[in-house]
Design a protein around this motif. Structure first.
Motif, short mmCIF file in Angstrom:
data_model
loop_
_atom_site.label_atom_id
_atom_site.label_comp_id
_atom_site.label_asym_id
_atom_site.label_seq_id
_atom_site.Cartn_x
_atom_site.Cartn_y
_atom_site.Cartn_z
N GLU A 1 1.01 3.87 0.59
CA GLU A 1 0.12 3.39 1.63
C GLU A 1 -0.01 1.87 1.59
N THR B 1 2.80 0.40 3.30
CA THR B 1 2.64 0.53 4.74
C THR B 1 1.68 -0.54 5.27
N TRP C 1 3.58 -3.67 5.48
CA TRP C 1 4.52 -3.58 6.60
C TRP C 1 3.79 -3.81 7.93
N LEU D 1 4.98 3.70 13.37
CA LEU D 1 4.42 4.49 12.26
C LEU D 1 4.64 5.98 12.50
N VAL E 1 4.91 8.28 8.94
CA VAL E 1 3.89 7.84 7.99
C VAL E 1 2.61 8.59 8.27
#
Length: 140
Positions: free
Chosen positions: A24, A27, A30, A48, A53
């Motif tokens: 996470e 992410t 990102w 996503l 995700v």
């Protein structure tokens, strides 16, 4: 049964302390990088979802989730949360958010004469349009 997210996306609780959740947290990084590269909230949501995700069990990503991540100071290490992002990256994202924000347009107040409730011409009534201040448009 779906659990309720108790901590921000990117963190987990271990032995009573918040620690970065590796997948996470990556992410979150990102999201910031991609947003700063020019992606919109909707483009981030779509990417996503395409990447598969997971936000939380049974919940699909939406623009509000992305917006909350992009505005959350905890990612730079506040309160009891360790930093996931460099402060400069967070600040750059806040600048971009401010620059892209749609200005709030306020509707002008509707003025009317307190004595007779007439409305000046500049506000839809029949008063002198050259007057700098609203005044009672009623004759006499």
């Amino acid at each position: 049964m779906a659990n309720n997210r108790k901590q921000p996306f990117g963190y987990r609780m271990e032995f009573g302390e918040y620690t970065p959740h590796p997948a996470e947290a990556e992410t979150v990084r990102w999201i910031y990088q991609t947003y700063l590269a020019g992606a919109s909230y909707q483009e981030l949501v779509e990417a996503l979802q395409e990447r598969g995700v997971a936000y939380d069990e049974g919940k699909l990503w939406n623009k509000n989730m992305v917006a909350r991540i992009l505005e959350d100071k905890r990612y730079i290490g506040t309160d009891r949360y360790p930093a996931i992002l460099p402060e400069e990256q967070f600040r750059s994202a806040q600048e971009r958010r401010r620059d892209r924000a749609v200005p709030v347009r306020k509707t002008p107040a509707r003025w009317s004469c307190g004595g007779c409730a007439a409305v000046p011409a500049s506000l839809g009534g029949t008063a002198d349009p050259d007057a700098s201040e609203p005044s009672c448009p009623a004759p006499g």
